[in-house]
Design a protein around this motif. Structure first.
Motif, PDB file in Angstrom:
ATOM      1  N   PRO A  99      11.953 -21.705  66.582  1.00 36.15           N
ATOM      2  CA  PRO A  99      12.628 -21.967  67.863  1.00 36.15           C
ATOM      3  C   PRO A  99      13.231 -23.363  67.951  1.00 36.15           C
ATOM      4  O   PRO A  99      14.274 -23.546  68.592  1.00 36.15           O
ATOM      5  CB  PRO A  99      11.519 -21.771  68.901  1.00 36.15           C
ATOM      6  N   ILE A 154      14.522 -21.159  74.779  1.00 40.51           N
ATOM      7  CA  ILE A 154      14.166 -19.746  74.671  1.00 40.51           C
ATOM      8  C   ILE A 154      14.746 -18.938  75.834  1.00 40.51           C
ATOM      9  O   ILE A 154      15.084 -17.765  75.669  1.00 40.51           O
ATOM     10  CB  ILE A 154      12.631 -19.553  74.567  1.00 40.51           C
ATOM     11  N   THR A 181      12.173 -15.122  67.454  1.00 41.33           N
ATOM     12  CA  THR A 181      12.373 -16.530  67.791  1.00 41.33           C
ATOM     13  C   THR A 181      11.905 -16.829  69.212  1.00 41.33           C
ATOM     14  O   THR A 181      11.298 -17.872  69.476  1.00 41.33           O
ATOM     15  CB  THR A 181      13.855 -16.906  67.638  1.00 41.33           C
ATOM     16  N   ILE A 182      12.167 -15.908  70.129  1.00 46.39           N
ATOM     17  CA  ILE A 182      11.760 -16.104  71.526  1.00 46.39           C
ATOM     18  C   ILE A 182      10.235 -16.116  71.656  1.00 46.39           C
ATOM     19  O   ILE A 182       9.664 -16.973  72.342  1.00 46.39           O
ATOM     20  CB  ILE A 182      12.377 -15.002  72.417  1.00 46.39           C
ATOM     21  N   GLY A 193       9.006 -19.259  70.226  1.00 45.11           N
ATOM     22  CA  GLY A 193       9.323 -20.341  71.148  1.00 45.11           C
ATOM     23  C   GLY A 193       8.393 -20.373  72.343  1.00 45.11           C
ATOM     24  O   GLY A 193       8.042 -21.450  72.840  1.00 45.11           O
TER      25      GLY A 193
END
Length: 572
Positions: free
Chosen positions: A68, A156, A350-351, A354
């Motif tokens: 992230p 994010i 990735t979210i 993050g």
């Protein structure tokens, strides 16, 4: 009345980081080895030590949040110097960053306290500058910590909304929606960060493991799943282009542009100080915590470079990625080289990573706030230093930081450059705080430094010099705007110098006007005895003799004199 028995404190089975085997002495209780070292540094143990080397590393790696962090700062890393800055530029930056991490780890082993860098600056600085060194380090480090969670959560939130735009191209996120979503995530993190230490350790172990696994998956998935050939492009860009072409992302010469791109590396690699702030909650802290610092920095540097290489070899159009209506360069880059379903999968990973990173940032920030409030560094310190009786965590500090972070998020309404200042602040403020005690240790303390069990030996000063030189070079560079001359306007200005320099200027004014009169740096809040080199060892039977130890011998941060009675078993 004469004491019935006496013993020398020097006979206590304590391993201490202080000179000549200095030890804490508590005639009314027993300390673990970790608590003895902490008490020797002048602090009462207040947390449960439920973090291990692995769980401390997990929090630190979660705060580092390679995936992230990279996604959130791609605009700078790729936008200023292109793929050259992402490949060999990352390697150059990591030399300086690793030097900072190793020097910090050495300080952590010597002084494993939640105050961390702030405490180190105080006790290392020459008299009478310890309190001022602690003041500057503390405020700079706090600014880095308090802006970390909102900047991560902004990143994010932008990725979440970019994902919605990918599925529905007619949808364009607004600043208001981005702000509300980011605030919602901040509130969730504040709630989670108020949990007991054991829960936090378990949550962050899971989150960090996911973070690492997601990183590996993305590093493999992008080159394996790229559809560049279907778009009439080679599977990977030629190495000569990737390593040798510098993107004209600034108005400065290429060398300066590459240095400016280091903001992405520095911000990404600024979470490895977390083990220092968690030292009072870590078992075997003066060994486990420094190891976690170095392990985080080394692991992050290596895998971060792998991720940089993957993106550099697969990006199709840098200007298009930077200027996409998606509002998130990482999402726009993925759309250039991957099928839509793969893009959404990577964004989802990735979210989630993050989210874990943002929560780790909030934990670390709360410990920093607690440690500094414990020494009355902040307004209303009595509120922020309270430890919740149920969770045994600094809940007030968590929610105070959350509120300040939400106020920082109002920068969203000022545009990309305004909110981007949060990332620059994080980079500059963190590394100024990191390097201040290192600078004092290298150029003032020199060979008089008292190392802990983890140390660099004869390489300590050379590594520290490299660390200081790197930060002294980068601080002004990170304040440069991307354009010059007639193109430089209020909209294109780099506002880092204002957003960081403003609060620090006010902190210095506060020091000159008031704080210098009452702020003495880290304070002793436990009755303890420091054995020095002045012969303060009790030998034989000597009834009613009191020992007075001057606070100054233990560093610039202490101005008080502690009187302790060394006769064991003495009646009042």
């Amino acid at each position: 009345m004469m004491a019935t028995a006496q013993r020398s404190v020097a006979d206590e089975p304590v391993t201490s980081v202080l000179p000549g085997g200095d030890v804490p002495y508590d005639p009314n209780g027993e300390y673990s080895a970790d608590d003895e070292v902490l008490a020797a540094l002048g602090y009462k143990p207040e947390f449960k030590r439920e973090f291990s080397l692995f769980t401390t590393f997990c929090v630190s790696f979660a705060v580092l949040g390679l995936l992230p962090s990279f996604a959130s700062t791609l605009y700078y890393g790729m936008g200023y110097a292109g793929t050259a800055g992402m490949t060999w530029g990352w390697i150059v930056a990591m030399i300086g960053i690793q030097a900072v991490a190793m020097s910090m780890a050495e300080l952590c082993s010597s002084m494993p306290t939640s105050g961390g860098l702030y405490y180190a600056s105080a006790v290392l600085a020459p008299q009478p500058y310890g309190p001022f060194a602690a003041w500057i380090t503390g405020w700079s480090n706090w600014l880095a910590q308090v802006t970390a969670a909102p900047s991560v959560n902004y990143g994010i939130a932008a990725m979440m909304l970019a994902g919605a735009s990918i599925q529905n191209p007619s949808y364009v996120p607004t600043d208001y929606q981005t702000f509300l979503l980011t605030v919602f995530v901040m509130l969730i993190h504040a709630t989670m960060s108020s949990f007991p230490t054991k829960w936090l350790a378990q949550i962050n172990s899971v989150g960090s493991t996911f973070n690492f696994v997601a990183l590996i998956i993305v590093i493999i998935l992008i080159p394996a799943g790229t559809d560049r050939p279907e778009r009439g492009l080679p599977r990977f860009a030629p190495s000569s282009e990737v390593w040798g072409t510098i993107y004209e992302g600034t108005s400065f010469p290429h060398g300066v542009s590459v240095l400016m791109s280091f903001i992405g590396v520095i911000w990404t690699m600024s979470g490895y100080d977390s083990p220092f702030h968690l030292a009072e909650e870590c078992s075997n802290a003066n060994i486990a915590s420094p190891r976690a610092i170095v392990l985080t920095s080394a692991t992050g540097g290596l895998f971060g470079w792998f991720l940089q290489l993957v993106v550099a070899y697969t990006v199709v159009d840098i200007p298009a990625a930077l200027e996409s209506e998606l509002g998130q360069p990482f999402a726009a880059y993925l759309m250039q080289c991957l099928p839509q379903k793969t893009v959404l999968a990577i964004l989802s990973l990735t979210i989630i990573a993050g989210f874990s990173m943002g929560q780790g940032c909030m934990i670390a920030a709360s410990r920093v706030t607690f440690a500094y409030a414990r020494d009355d560094c902040f307004p209303f310190s009595s509120t922020w230093k309270k430890v919740n009786n149920t969770t045994k965590t600094p809940v007030n500090a968590v929610w105070g930081n959350c509120f300040i972070g939400i106020l920082c998020l109002l920068l969203i309404f000022g545009g990309e450059l305004a909110i981007g200042a949060l990332f620059s602040i994080g980079a500059i403020a963190a590394f100024i705080a990191f390097t201040t005690p290192i600078f004092i240790r290298v150029f003032f303390v020199k060979n008089n430094f008292r190392p802990g069990p983890w140390n660099l030996g004869r390489w300590s000063i050379p590594v520290g010099v490299v660390a200081c030189a790197f930060v002294l070079l980068m601080v002004p560079i990170l304040c440069f705007p991307s354009v010059t001359g007639a193109d430089l306007t209020a909209e294109t200005m780099n506002w880092t110098v204002v957003v960081y320099g403003g609060p620090m200027f006010l902190a210095i004014i506060w020091w000159v006007v008031s704080a210098r009169k009452w702020f003495k740096g880290p304070k002793v809040n436990i009755e303890h005895l420091m054995l020095g080199h002045e012969g303060n060892i009790v030998n034989g039977i000597n009834g009613d003799k009191d020992r007075e130890l001057g606070g100054g011998k233990n560093g610039g941060g202490r101005g008080s004199v502690d009187k302790v009675i060394v006769d064991e078993g003495k009646d009042a």
